[in-house]
Scaffold this motif. Structure first.
Motif, short mmCIF file in Angstrom:
data_model
loop_
_atom_site.label_atom_id
_atom_site.label_comp_id
_atom_site.label_asym_id
_atom_site.label_seq_id
_atom_site.Cartn_x
_atom_site.Cartn_y
_atom_site.Cartn_z
N ARG A 465 0.87 -1.18 0.00
CA ARG A 465 0.00 0.00 0.00
C ARG A 465 0.90 1.23 0.00
N PRO A 466 0.98 1.93 -1.13
CA PRO A 466 1.85 3.12 -1.20
C PRO A 466 1.53 4.11 -0.09
N THR A 467 2.55 4.83 0.34
CA THR A 467 2.34 5.80 1.44
C THR A 467 1.33 6.87 1.07
N ALA A 468 1.13 7.11 -0.21
CA ALA A 468 0.15 8.11 -0.63
C ALA A 468 -1.26 7.76 -0.18
N PHE A 469 -1.49 6.48 0.12
CA PHE A 469 -2.83 6.05 0.54
C PHE A 469 -2.99 6.01 2.05
N ASN A 470 -1.94 6.35 2.79
CA ASN A 470 -2.06 6.40 4.24
C ASN A 470 -3.09 7.45 4.65
N GLY A 471 -4.09 7.03 5.39
CA GLY A 471 -5.12 7.95 5.85
C GLY A 471 -6.21 8.23 4.84
N VAL A 472 -6.11 7.67 3.63
CA VAL A 472 -7.15 7.91 2.63
C VAL A 472 -8.46 7.25 3.05
N VAL A 473 -8.35 6.06 3.63
CA VAL A 473 -9.52 5.38 4.18
C VAL A 473 -9.22 5.06 5.64
N PRO A 474 -10.25 4.92 6.49
CA PRO A 474 -10.01 4.58 7.89
C PRO A 474 -9.21 3.29 8.03
N ARG A 475 -8.51 3.16 9.17
CA ARG A 475 -7.64 2.02 9.39
C ARG A 475 -8.38 0.69 9.27
N ALA A 476 -9.61 0.63 9.77
CA ALA A 476 -10.37 -0.63 9.72
C ALA A 476 -10.64 -1.05 8.28
N ILE A 498 -2.79 -18.94 -5.71
CA ILE A 498 -1.90 -18.03 -6.42
C ILE A 498 -0.67 -17.79 -5.54
N THR A 499 0.52 -17.83 -6.14
CA THR A 499 1.73 -17.54 -5.39
C THR A 499 2.67 -16.68 -6.23
N ASP A 500 3.74 -16.20 -5.59
CA ASP A 500 4.73 -15.35 -6.26
C ASP A 500 4.04 -14.21 -7.00
N CYS A 501 3.26 -13.46 -6.22
CA CYS A 501 2.43 -12.40 -6.79
C CYS A 501 2.54 -11.15 -5.93
N THR A 502 2.74 -10.00 -6.57
CA THR A 502 2.75 -8.71 -5.88
C THR A 502 1.44 -7.99 -6.16
N VAL A 503 0.76 -7.60 -5.11
CA VAL A 503 -0.51 -6.87 -5.21
C VAL A 503 -0.28 -5.47 -4.66
N THR A 504 -0.67 -4.46 -5.42
CA THR A 504 -0.46 -3.07 -5.03
C THR A 504 -1.78 -2.31 -5.07
N MET A 505 -2.04 -1.55 -4.02
CA MET A 505 -3.25 -0.71 -4.01
C MET A 505 -3.07 0.46 -4.98
N THR A 506 -4.07 0.68 -5.81
CA THR A 506 -4.02 1.80 -6.77
C THR A 506 -5.14 2.80 -6.56
N ALA A 507 -6.17 2.42 -5.81
CA ALA A 507 -7.29 3.33 -5.55
C ALA A 507 -8.03 2.86 -4.31
N ALA A 508 -8.63 3.83 -3.58
CA ALA A 508 -9.44 3.50 -2.41
C ALA A 508 -10.35 4.67 -2.10
N GLY A 509 -11.57 4.37 -1.74
CA GLY A 509 -12.52 5.41 -1.39
C GLY A 509 -13.64 4.84 -0.55
N TYR A 510 -14.35 5.72 0.18
CA TYR A 510 -15.42 5.25 1.04
C TYR A 510 -16.43 6.37 1.25
N ASP A 511 -17.59 5.99 1.79
CA ASP A 511 -18.63 6.93 2.18
C ASP A 511 -18.66 6.99 3.70
N SER A 512 -18.50 8.18 4.27
CA SER A 512 -18.38 8.32 5.72
C SER A 512 -19.63 7.89 6.46
N VAL A 513 -20.75 7.80 5.76
CA VAL A 513 -22.01 7.43 6.42
C VAL A 513 -22.32 5.95 6.27
#
Length: 647
Positions: A465-476, A498-513
Motif C-alpha cells: 500500500r503506497p504511502t500516498a494512501f495512508n489515511g485515505v480510508v479509515p484504518r479498519a 496463487i503464489t509469487d504475486c505482488t498486489v499493489t493498491m491503486t485506488a481506495a474510497g469510502y462513504d463516511s455514512v
C-alpha cells in the motif's frame, strides 16, 4: 548462582535411549526424585504410544535442570526428518544438541539423517554413545562408525573400561592431545603451522576446541549408559564446558521482546498456551506485544528456573517460556517481529492434499472439530472444506498415518483418507489491474483499485500500500483490504492457490455514512479477479528434493528404480558401506515412491523429502472444487453475496 542458560535438544533414532537419557539427567541433577520409564509411561516428556512405535516426535516438550552455574532447558523437539518438514524451524530455538547413538545398534540411517540436519544448521553437537552396559557391545567399533558415517572431525572425550565404567579423558594425556591437535588443525591453518613448529600449548588447543565445537564443525564423542548412569556425569560436564549458552543478566525494560513461537498446546485447565524462545528483551504478564502488525496482550508467563516444570515469573532473553496471550499465537509467529516466520525458514507449502471422511457418516461434525483442534496446534495440518468434504494438505504418507492415529486415539474418530492429489499453484503470467467504484451493480459502499504483477520465485504473496494512501480510508477499511487479499489468492482462476504475486493498491474510497469494512471485504475479490483475468495465470506443479539413504550394495538398483519413476538422480555419495542418493521428483510420484522404496533398498532405505521448487505444468490442469463464492464468475458471485446478505 545461575549465570547461563542453555537450550539443548536431545535427538536420536528410535530405541537409542533419548528419553531414558533425559530422565537420567533430570534425576542426577535432583530435578526429579527418580528416573521414569517409557515402558511404565511415567517419563517427564510423556512420549506417546504413537511416538514410541514410530520413533518420531509429534509434539515438542520442555523440561529443565541446573548443573553447575548453567540452567539447561531440554527440548524434545520434532527431529524425525521424514515426518516434519519444519525440523529446521524446531532446531532454530536450540543453542546446541546431543545426538544419541545406541552402542548395540550403531549408526542407523535415521541417525545419519538427523546428523546431516544438525550439520546443515551448524548447530553445536555432542555425540553420546549410549547403552555401553549391554553385553557384547564394542564401544570402539561404534566410535569408529560415528567417525566414518556421521563426522570425520570428532574428538573422543571418554574411554570405557572393561567393567563398563566410563572415565573422562583429560587434557594433558598424550593420546588426547594428539587426537585433539590433529583434528583441530584440519580447520585452522595457523594452528597447524604452530603445531608443526612445535608449539602445542594446551590453552591454545582448548581455545580452538571451544571455537570449533561452538561453530558446529567439530563433534566431541562421549560414552555412557542412561540406565546405569555411567558416563552421564562426563556428558553434563561437557555440556556445561563446551556448548554455547546465553549469559544471565539484568533484564532491560527498554529492550522490546523478540521471541519465536515453536509450540502451542493446552494447560491442565484446557487453556491454550504457546512455547516461546526469547531472543532479546524480557516478557512479563500484562505486556502488550506486536505479532505480525497485531497488538497482542500477554495474560500469563511461566519460565523454567532449574526445576522440571516452569513457574510464573518474568522471562528473560535466552530463556524458554510458556505464555498465554489474547488473541492466541500460532507456531511460526514471532513476537516483536514481522510476518509469521520472520527470522527463520518459512514453513514449506504442502505438496499433496487428501479428502478425509469419517468412517461413521454421522460423525462428520466430530471429525471437523477434531481436525480444527489439531490444525490449531500444528501448522503442517491445513484444512479446506470442499462442499460436504474436508480436504487436508499433507507432506507425505507418514504424516497421513500419524494424523489418522491421532484422530482415533485422541478424539475417538475413525477416519478414512482418499488417495492424495497434487497441490498445483498458479502464478500471474503478466501484469493486470482491477478497479471497482462505489455503487454500480455490486451496490457496495466502497471503491478499490488493485494491480497484480509477478514476484520473484519463492516470494509468496506480497501486498503493498503506497504511502500516498495512508489515511485515505479509515484504518479498519485498509486492514479489511490487507486481510482479504491473501484469502482471495488462496483460490485463483482455476481454483488453485496463487503464489509469487505482488498486489499493489491503486485506488481506495469510502462513504463516511454508509461504508463498512464488510463492503471492502466483499469488493476486493471482484477487483482481484479482474486484475488476474487481465494478467492471465500459469500453472505450476510442486517438485520435491529427496534424499535416500540406503546400503551401498543397492545403489545401482535404486538409481534405476528412481529414474523409472521420473526422478532425477545426482551423483551418489558412498562411504562406509552406505550410499546417499539425491535429486528431484514430482510430488505426484511421492506416495508411490514412499511405498516402493523398501523393495529396491533391501528394506533398509530411508527416504526424506523437502520442498524442491516448482515446475511449469504441461498438459490439462486438473479441476479443483471451489470453496465459497466465485469472484471469477461475476454474475454468480453477486448473486451469492446478495443471498448471504439476506440470510
Amino acid at each position: 548462582m545461575i549465570a547461563r542458560t542453555l537450550n539443548l535438544g536431545i535427538v536420536a533414532h528410535v530405541d537409542a535411549g533419548k528419553t531414558s537419557l533425559t530422565e537420567r539427567l533430570l534425576a542426577d541433577a535432583g530435578a526429579i526424585e527418580r528416573a521414569g520409564s517409557v515402558d511404565t509411561g511415567d517419563t517427564q516428556t510423556d512420549t506417546s504410544s504413537i511416538e514410541r512405535r514410530r520413533g518420531i516426535t509429534i509434539s515438542s516438550a520442555v523440561v529443565a535442570f541446573t548443573a553447575s552455574d548453567t540452567h539447561i532447558n531440554i527440548l524434545d523437539t520434532p527431529g524425525h526428518a521424514e515426518f516434519v518438514a519444519e525440523v529446521e524451524r524446531a532446531l532454530l530455538v536450540l543453542d546446541a544438541a546431543v545426538l544419541v547413538v545406541s552402542a548395540s545398534h550403531g549408526v542407523q540411517p535415521r541417525t545419519r539423517i538427523l546428523m546431516r540436519a544438525l550439520r546443515r544448521m551448524q548447530l553445536p553437537t555432542l555425540v553420546f554413545v549410549n547403552k555401553i552396559d549391554l553385553a557384547s557391545v564394542d564401544p570402539e567399533a561404534v566410535t569408529a562408525e560415528v567417525r566414518a558415517r556421521l563426522s570425520d572431525r570428532t574428538i573422543v572425550l571418554t574411554e570405557v573400561a572393561a567393567d563398563g565404567t566410563v572415565r573422562r579423558r583429560a587434557a594433558g594425556e598424550a593420546a588426547y592431545d594428539s587426537e585433539l591437535a590433529d583434528t583441530l588443525s584440519l580447520g585452522d591453518d595457523r594452528l597447524l603451522a604452530d603445531l608443526v613448529a612445535g608449539d602445542g600449548d594446551p590453552q591454545r588447543l582448548r581455545a580452538a576446541l571451544l571455537r570449533q565445537v561452538r561453530a558446529g564443525v567439530v563433534h566431541p564423542v562421549l560414552h555412557g549408559s542412561a540406565v546405569t548412569g555411567a558416563g552421564t556425569g562426563a556428558l553434563v560436564a561437557a555440556i556445561c564446558e563446551l556448548l554455547p549458552a546465553a549469559c544471565a543478566g539484568v533484564p532491560d525494560a527498554a529492550t522490546a521482546p523478540v521471541a519465536d513461537v515453536f509450540k502451542v498446546g493446552r494447560d491442565e485447565r484446557g487453556a491454550r498456551t504457546s512455547y516461546v524462545r526469547l531472543r532479546s528483551g524480557r516478557l512479563c504478564n500484562r505486556d502488550r506485544v506486536t505479532v505480525d502488525r497485531r497488538r497482542v496482550k500477554v495474560t500469563g508467563v511461566q519460565a523454567f528456573s532449574g526445576a522440571v516444570r516452569p513457574e510464573s515469573r518474568t522471562a528473560l532473553a535466552g530463556e524458554i517460556a510458556v505464555v498465554q496471550t489474547d488473541p492466541p499465537l500460532r507456531v511460526g509467529d514471532v513476537i516483536g517481529g514481522g510476518a509469521a516466520g520472520a527470522g527463520g525458514p518459512q514453513l514449506e507449502r504442502p505438496a499433496l492434499e487428501t479428502v478425509v471422511r469419517p468412517a461413521d457418516p454421522d460423525r462428520r461434525v466430530d471429525l471437523h472439530a477434531a481436525l480444527l483442534a489439531l490444525a490449531d496446534e500444528d501448522p503442517l495440518i491445513r484444512l479446506r472444506t470442499d462442499g460436504a468434504d474436508i480436504a487436508v494438505s499433507l507432506f507425505g504418507d507418514i504424516q497421513r498415518q500419524v494424523l489418522a492415529e491421532r484422530l482415533g486415539q485422541e478424539y475417538g474418530v475413525a477416519a478414512e483418507f482418499a488417495p492424495p492429489t497434487v497441490l498445483y499453484v498458479e502464478k500471474p503470467a503478466g501484469a493486470g489491474t482491477g478497479y471497482e467504484e462505489m455503487g454500480g451493480d455490486h451496490r457496495l459502499a466502497a471503491t478499490v483499485g488493485l494491480s497484480v504483477a509477478p514476484a520473484p520465485a519463492g516470494a509468496g504473496i506480497r501486498y503493498h500500500r503506497p504511502t500516498a494512501f495512508n489515511g485515505v480510508v479509515p484504518r479498519a477499511f485498509a486492514q479489511a483490504i490487507t486481510d482479504t487479499v491473501p484469502a482471495v489468492l488462496a483460490q485463483g482462476p482455476h481454483n488453485w492457490p496463487i503464489t509469487d504475486c505482488t498486489v499493489t493498491m491503486t485506488a481506495a474510497g469510502y462513504d463516511s455514512v454508509s461504508s463498512t469494512a464488510g463492503d471492502f471485504r466483499l469488493l476486493v475479490p471482484l477487483v482481484l479477479a479482474a486484475a488476474l483475468h487481465e494478467s492471465g495465470t500459469t500453472a505450476y506443479e510442486p517438485l520435491l528434493r529427496y534424499e535416500l539413504d540406503l546400503p551401498a550394495g543397492d545403489c545401482s538398483r535404486a538409481m534405476s528404480a528412481l529414474m523409472q519413476r521420473g526422478a532425477t538422480v545426482e551423483a551418489p555419495r558412498i562411504d562406509a558401506g552406505a550410499c546417499v542418493l539425491t535429486g528431484l521428483v514430482a510430488a505426484a510420484r511421492l506416495y508411490a515412491l514412499q511405498r516402493d522404496v523398501a523393495s529396491f533398498t533391501s528394506g533398509e532405505g530411508v527416504l526424506v523429502t523437502r520442498g524442491g521448487g516448482l515446475r511449469r505444468f504441461r498438459g490439462r490442469l486438473p479441476e479443483r472444487a471451489r470453496t465459497g463464492p466465485d469472484p471469477f464468475n461475476r454474475r454468480v458471485y453477486l448473486r451469492d453475496i446478495a443471498r448471504g446478505a439476506r440470510a
